[in-house]
Design a protein around this motif. Structure first.
Motif, mmCIF file in Angstrom:
data_model
loop_
_atom_site.group_PDB
_atom_site.id
_atom_site.type_symbol
_atom_site.label_atom_id
_atom_site.label_comp_id
_atom_site.label_asym_id
_atom_site.label_seq_id
_atom_site.Cartn_x
_atom_site.Cartn_y
_atom_site.Cartn_z
ATOM 1 N N GLY A 1 0.793 -1.331 0.074
ATOM 2 C CA GLY A 1 0.050 0.234 0.287
ATOM 3 C C GLY A 1 0.714 1.353 -0.098
ATOM 4 N N VAL A 2 2.133 1.136 -0.128
ATOM 5 C CA VAL A 2 3.049 2.443 0.268
ATOM 6 C C VAL A 2 3.548 2.537 -1.330
ATOM 7 C CG1 VAL A 2 5.058 3.470 0.895
ATOM 8 C CG2 VAL A 2 3.706 1.896 2.499
ATOM 9 N N PRO A 3 3.215 3.823 -2.022
ATOM 10 C CA PRO A 3 3.893 4.029 -3.270
ATOM 11 C C PRO A 3 5.385 3.896 -3.219
ATOM 12 C CG PRO A 3 2.800 6.007 -2.460
ATOM 13 C CD PRO A 3 2.598 4.845 -1.400
ATOM 14 N N LEU A 4 5.898 3.541 -4.430
ATOM 15 C CA LEU A 4 7.390 3.469 -4.498
ATOM 16 C C LEU A 4 8.040 4.435 -5.303
ATOM 17 C CD1 LEU A 4 7.976 -0.375 -4.921
ATOM 18 C CD2 LEU A 4 8.021 0.923 -2.719
ATOM 19 N N MET A 5 7.336 5.560 -5.587
ATOM 20 C CA MET A 5 7.783 6.677 -6.475
ATOM 21 C C MET A 5 8.689 7.370 -5.731
ATOM 22 S SD MET A 5 7.351 8.359 -9.466
ATOM 23 C CE MET A 5 5.862 9.045 -10.590
ATOM 24 N N ALA A 6 8.475 7.637 -4.572
ATOM 25 C CA ALA A 6 9.577 8.513 -3.801
ATOM 26 C C ALA A 6 10.859 7.802 -3.798
ATOM 27 C CB ALA A 6 9.131 8.564 -2.409
ATOM 28 N N LEU A 7 10.938 6.505 -3.474
ATOM 29 C CA LEU A 7 12.054 5.557 -3.568
ATOM 30 C C LEU A 7 12.702 5.593 -4.910
ATOM 31 C CD1 LEU A 7 13.901 3.562 -1.982
ATOM 32 C CD2 LEU A 7 12.602 1.734 -2.585
ATOM 33 N N ALA A 8 12.166 5.718 -5.996
ATOM 34 C CA ALA A 8 12.619 5.706 -7.197
ATOM 35 C C ALA A 8 13.225 7.088 -7.452
ATOM 36 C CB ALA A 8 11.660 5.427 -8.364
ATOM 37 N N LEU A 9 12.861 8.147 -7.073
ATOM 38 C CA LEU A 9 13.192 9.489 -7.173
ATOM 39 C C LEU A 9 14.440 9.726 -6.462
ATOM 40 C CD1 LEU A 9 9.904 11.550 -7.339
ATOM 41 C CD2 LEU A 9 11.184 10.931 -9.282
ATOM 42 N N VAL A 10 14.568 9.274 -5.153
ATOM 43 C CA VAL A 10 15.706 9.325 -4.423
ATOM 44 C C VAL A 10 16.894 8.344 -4.636
ATOM 45 C CG1 VAL A 10 16.504 9.399 -1.996
ATOM 46 C CG2 VAL A 10 14.143 10.252 -2.486
ATOM 47 N N LEU A 11 16.654 7.362 -5.257
ATOM 48 C CA LEU A 11 17.879 6.307 -5.297
ATOM 49 C C LEU A 11 18.886 6.820 -6.266
ATOM 50 C CD1 LEU A 11 18.699 3.550 -4.791
ATOM 51 C CD2 LEU A 11 17.158 2.636 -6.695
ATOM 52 N N PRO A 12 18.733 7.447 -7.379
ATOM 53 C CA PRO A 12 19.897 7.903 -8.160
ATOM 54 C C PRO A 12 21.038 8.686 -7.593
ATOM 55 C CG PRO A 12 17.608 8.201 -9.505
ATOM 56 C CD PRO A 12 17.157 7.770 -8.195
ATOM 57 N N TRP A 13 20.235 9.546 -6.400
ATOM 58 C CA TRP A 13 21.283 10.330 -5.815
ATOM 59 C C TRP A 13 22.246 9.642 -5.021
ATOM 60 C CZ3 TRP A 13 21.475 14.390 -8.413
ATOM 61 C CH2 TRP A 13 20.284 15.324 -8.845
ATOM 62 N N VAL A 14 21.797 8.471 -4.414
ATOM 63 C CA VAL A 14 22.652 7.359 -3.638
ATOM 64 C C VAL A 14 23.872 7.035 -4.441
ATOM 65 C CG1 VAL A 14 22.700 5.695 -1.794
ATOM 66 C CG2 VAL A 14 20.374 7.227 -2.161
ATOM 67 N N MET A 15 23.704 6.631 -5.768
ATOM 68 C CA MET A 15 24.448 5.719 -6.526
ATOM 69 C C MET A 15 25.793 6.781 -6.999
ATOM 70 S SD MET A 15 21.576 3.991 -8.869
ATOM 71 C CE MET A 15 22.929 2.764 -9.399
ATOM 72 N N TYR A 16 25.731 8.069 -6.601
ATOM 73 C CA TYR A 16 26.783 8.716 -7.437
ATOM 74 C C TYR A 16 27.765 8.936 -6.367
ATOM 75 C CZ TYR A 16 24.404 10.165 -11.700
ATOM 76 O OH TYR A 16 23.851 9.767 -12.865
ATOM 77 N N PRO A 17 29.260 8.838 -6.693
ATOM 78 C CA PRO A 17 30.166 9.224 -5.667
ATOM 79 C C PRO A 17 30.343 10.631 -5.543
ATOM 80 C CG PRO A 17 31.171 8.844 -7.854
ATOM 81 C CD PRO A 17 29.637 8.650 -8.085
#
Length: 231
Positions: A20-36
């Protein structure tokens, strides 16, 4: 059966939910974590050096022809370019979701940035900004018609920005899924045709990677052109 297959093709463009929790927020935040992130050392590693070089080249190419007043937008537009590029590229991976296939997200970004450029133009140089609505030397009978046409073209800009990004990514993803389904179905009946279809799928995937990169660049480039008209 056919109806179920058609619906499953478009399920990839629905915003995913988990418990029941939308994962749109996770998809938007995830790219920033991957950059050094840059370090405090004198010399950075190769990955950070390549990342900084690419960002500097993009920023220079976008802002060299622009007035110094528009250089304040360098951080925002460069971050937007990296953000859109990351979302577009990550959406090509299996079991992922592409937020930029949602028209609501693209329109939310396009309308806000377009409106900011228009308001900056009206605040800093109102005469020049309003002068775009009526070209110089226009015959008097055509003045009302041209004003209406230019006003419509002005308000269509954010719609064109959002729809262009959404349509290109949606069409590419849908075509990849259609060809992948065809290759899977033909594997047992016509192996040679299935192999040819998989080759076409590989080439189409490479094309979609290029489209993902180009569309992110075009989105930011058009916003910079709108900004250039108003500074």
């Amino acid at each position: 059966m056919n109806l179920t297959m058609v619906l499953s093709f478009f399920d990839q463009f629905m915003s995913p939910t988990y418990m029941g929790v939308p994962l749109m927020a996770l998809a938007l935040v995830l790219p920033w974590v991957m950059y050094p992130t840059p370090t405090s050392r004198w010399l950075d590693n190769r990955l950070i050096t390549l990342q900084n070089w690419g960002i500097c080249q993009f920023t220079r190419q976008i802002f060299v022809p622009m007035n110094p007043e528009g250089h304040k937008w360098a951080l925002m537009l460069t971050s937007l370019m990296v953000f859109l590029l990351s979302l577009n590229m990550l959406g090509l991976l299996p079991y992922t979701f592409t937020p930029t296939t949602q028209l609501s997200l693209n329109m939310g970004i396009a309308v806000v940035l377009w409106l900011a450029t228009v308001l900056i133009g009206l605040r800093n140089q109102p005469t020049h900004a309003l002068g775009h609505l009526l070209p110089e030397g226009t015959p008097t009978p055509l003045i009302p018609i041209l004003i209406i046409i230019e006003t419509i073209s002005l308000f269509i800009r954010p719609l064109a920005l959002g729809v262009r990004l959404t349509a290109n990514l949606t069409a590419g993803h849908l075509l990849i899924q259609l060809i992948a389904t065809a290759a899977f179905v033909l594997a047992s009946m016509m192996p040679i045709m299935s192999l040819l279809t998989m080759t076409l799928l590989f080439l189409l995937t490479l094309l979609e990677v290029a489209v993902a990169m180009i569309q992110a660049y075009v989105f930011v480039l058009l916003i910079s052109l709108y900004l250039q008209e108003n500074v």
